[in-house]
Design a protein around this motif. Sequence first.
Motif, PDB file in Angstrom:
ATOM      1  N   LEU A  59      25.588  40.921  39.302  1.00 20.27           N
ATOM      2  CA  LEU A  59      25.864  42.314  39.662  1.00 20.27           C
ATOM      3  C   LEU A  59      26.393  42.420  41.090  1.00 20.27           C
ATOM      4  O   LEU A  59      27.323  43.183  41.367  1.00 20.27           O
ATOM      5  N   LYS A  60      25.817  41.666  41.994  1.00 22.31           N
ATOM      6  CA  LYS A  60      26.253  41.686  43.399  1.00 22.31           C
ATOM      7  C   LYS A  60      27.673  41.125  43.534  1.00 22.31           C
ATOM      8  O   LYS A  60      28.501  41.673  44.263  1.00 22.31           O
ATOM      9  N   LYS A  61      27.962  40.039  42.795  1.00 21.67           N
ATOM     10  CA  LYS A  61      29.310  39.458  42.840  1.00 21.67           C
ATOM     11  C   LYS A  61      30.342  40.429  42.273  1.00 21.67           C
ATOM     12  O   LYS A  61      31.448  40.556  42.804  1.00 21.67           O
ATOM     13  N   GLU A  62      29.993  41.115  41.202  1.00 25.93           N
ATOM     14  CA  GLU A  62      30.907  42.097  40.622  1.00 25.93           C
ATOM     15  C   GLU A  62      31.166  43.246  41.598  1.00 25.93           C
ATOM     16  O   GLU A  62      32.294  43.727  41.715  1.00 25.93           O
ATOM     17  N   ALA A  63      30.129  43.675  42.289  1.00 25.09           N
ATOM     18  CA  ALA A  63      30.281  44.743  43.284  1.00 25.09           C
ATOM     19  C   ALA A  63      31.188  44.279  44.425  1.00 25.09           C
ATOM     20  O   ALA A  63      32.056  45.031  44.879  1.00 25.09           O
ATOM     21  N   GLN A  64      31.007  43.042  44.877  1.00 29.20           N
ATOM     22  CA  GLN A  64      31.854  42.499  45.952  1.00 29.20           C
ATOM     23  C   GLN A  64      33.304  42.415  45.485  1.00 29.20           C
ATOM     24  O   GLN A  64      34.223  42.755  46.232  1.00 29.20           O
ATOM     25  N   GLN A  65      33.512  41.990  44.254  1.00 25.32           N
ATOM     26  CA  GLN A  65      34.870  41.905  43.711  1.00 25.32           C
ATOM     27  C   GLN A  65      35.518  43.287  43.643  1.00 25.32           C
ATOM     28  O   GLN A  65      36.694  43.449  43.952  1.00 25.32           O
ATOM     29  N   LYS A  73      44.308  47.064  48.012  1.00 23.05           N
ATOM     30  CA  LYS A  73      45.304  48.077  47.665  1.00 23.05           C
ATOM     31  C   LYS A  73      45.770  48.892  48.878  1.00 23.05           C
ATOM     32  O   LYS A  73      46.772  49.581  48.810  1.00 23.05           O
ATOM     33  N   PHE A  74      45.028  48.809  49.979  1.00 23.92           N
ATOM     34  CA  PHE A  74      45.376  49.570  51.174  1.00 23.92           C
ATOM     35  C   PHE A  74      46.325  48.792  52.083  1.00 23.92           C
ATOM     36  O   PHE A  74      46.261  47.562  52.149  1.00 23.92           O
ATOM     37  N   ASP A  75      47.141  49.530  52.793  1.00 32.58           N
ATOM     38  CA  ASP A  75      48.041  48.944  53.776  1.00 32.58           C
ATOM     39  C   ASP A  75      47.209  48.251  54.851  1.00 32.58           C
ATOM     40  O   ASP A  75      46.173  48.777  55.279  1.00 32.58           O
ATOM     41  N   ASP A  76      47.670  47.107  55.326  1.00 36.21           N
ATOM     42  CA  ASP A  76      46.945  46.328  56.328  1.00 36.21           C
ATOM     43  C   ASP A  76      46.773  47.060  57.657  1.00 36.21           C
ATOM     44  O   ASP A  76      45.899  46.716  58.447  1.00 36.21           O
ATOM     45  N   SER A  77      47.603  48.058  57.909  1.00 38.25           N
ATOM     46  CA  SER A  77      47.516  48.781  59.180  1.00 38.25           C
ATOM     47  C   SER A  77      46.324  49.737  59.237  1.00 38.25           C
ATOM     48  O   SER A  77      45.968  50.222  60.306  1.00 38.25           O
ATOM     49  N   LEU A  78      45.707  50.011  58.088  1.00 33.79           N
ATOM     50  CA  LEU A  78      44.573  50.929  58.041  1.00 33.79           C
ATOM     51  C   LEU A  78      43.271  50.208  58.369  1.00 33.79           C
ATOM     52  O   LEU A  78      43.090  49.037  58.058  1.00 33.79           O
ATOM     53  N   ASN A  79      42.350  50.957  58.976  1.00 38.52           N
ATOM     54  CA  ASN A  79      41.035  50.427  59.333  1.00 38.52           C
ATOM     55  C   ASN A  79      40.104  50.564  58.127  1.00 38.52           C
ATOM     56  O   ASN A  79      39.632  51.662  57.835  1.00 38.52           O
ATOM     57  N   VAL A  80      39.871  49.444  57.436  1.00 42.44           N
ATOM     58  CA  VAL A  80      39.062  49.447  56.221  1.00 42.44           C
ATOM     59  C   VAL A  80      37.804  48.607  56.442  1.00 42.44           C
ATOM     60  O   VAL A  80      37.886  47.459  56.870  1.00 42.44           O
ATOM     61  N   THR A  81      36.661  49.209  56.143  1.00 40.64           N
ATOM     62  CA  THR A  81      35.381  48.514  56.203  1.00 40.64           C
ATOM     63  C   THR A  81      34.863  48.356  54.781  1.00 40.64           C
ATOM     64  O   THR A  81      34.909  49.303  54.000  1.00 40.64           O
ATOM     65  N   LYS A  82      34.377  47.165  54.461  1.00 42.48           N
ATOM     66  CA  LYS A  82      33.860  46.902  53.111  1.00 42.48           C
ATOM     67  C   LYS A  82      32.338  46.806  53.158  1.00 42.48           C
ATOM     68  O   LYS A  82      31.788  46.181  54.053  1.00 42.48           O
ATOM     69  N   MET A  83      31.693  47.455  52.177  1.00 43.31           N
ATOM     70  CA  MET A  83      30.228  47.432  52.071  1.00 43.31           C
ATOM     71  C   MET A  83      29.811  47.175  50.635  1.00 43.31           C
ATOM     72  O   MET A  83      30.339  47.804  49.722  1.00 43.31           O
ATOM     73  N   VAL A  84      28.831  46.295  50.471  1.00 40.88           N
ATOM     74  CA  VAL A  84      28.192  46.087  49.171  1.00 40.88           C
ATOM     75  C   VAL A  84      26.696  46.208  49.410  1.00 40.88           C
ATOM     76  O   VAL A  84      26.129  45.488  50.226  1.00 40.88           O
TER      77      VAL A  84
END
Length: 141
Positions: A59-65, A73-84
């Motif tokens: 479940l955790k791996k699926e959430a990370q994926q 999918k976002f442009d690299d110029s945007l400030n994106v933070t990832k959380m699981v």
Amino acid sequence: MYKKILLPTDGSTYADQEVERVEKLIADDGEIIILSVAGKLTSSAFQPRRKVRKVNEILKKEAQQAVDNMAAKFDDSLNVTKMVLTGFPAETIKKVSEEEGVDLIVISASGKSGIHRFVIGSVAEKVLKNSDIDVLLVHND
């Protein structure tokens, strides 16, 4: 324009519509937080601890994926933070939105729940009803 947007994802196929809206709404110096909440099973007399642990890892791996796929999918110029995180999705989304001080939550009207397209998904509905923060509900065809 919004300075901080929370974008919860369950890995469903509606990510493109959500990404499009977020990119239009985020300020140039804003932050997008992509969150996926992995459920967590607990062991019992009927569920051996080892098997439950394996399911929780999956479940955790699926959430990370799901988070990684959305972030890509976002442009690299945007400030994106990832959380699981692990927990109950609606409650965790509300908690993160408050702790992170987000201005907007963008969430799909339906996802993995399989509910008919005219009905809001249960997680989205709970977030919409319980959030003190603005919520943009993205309708999916």
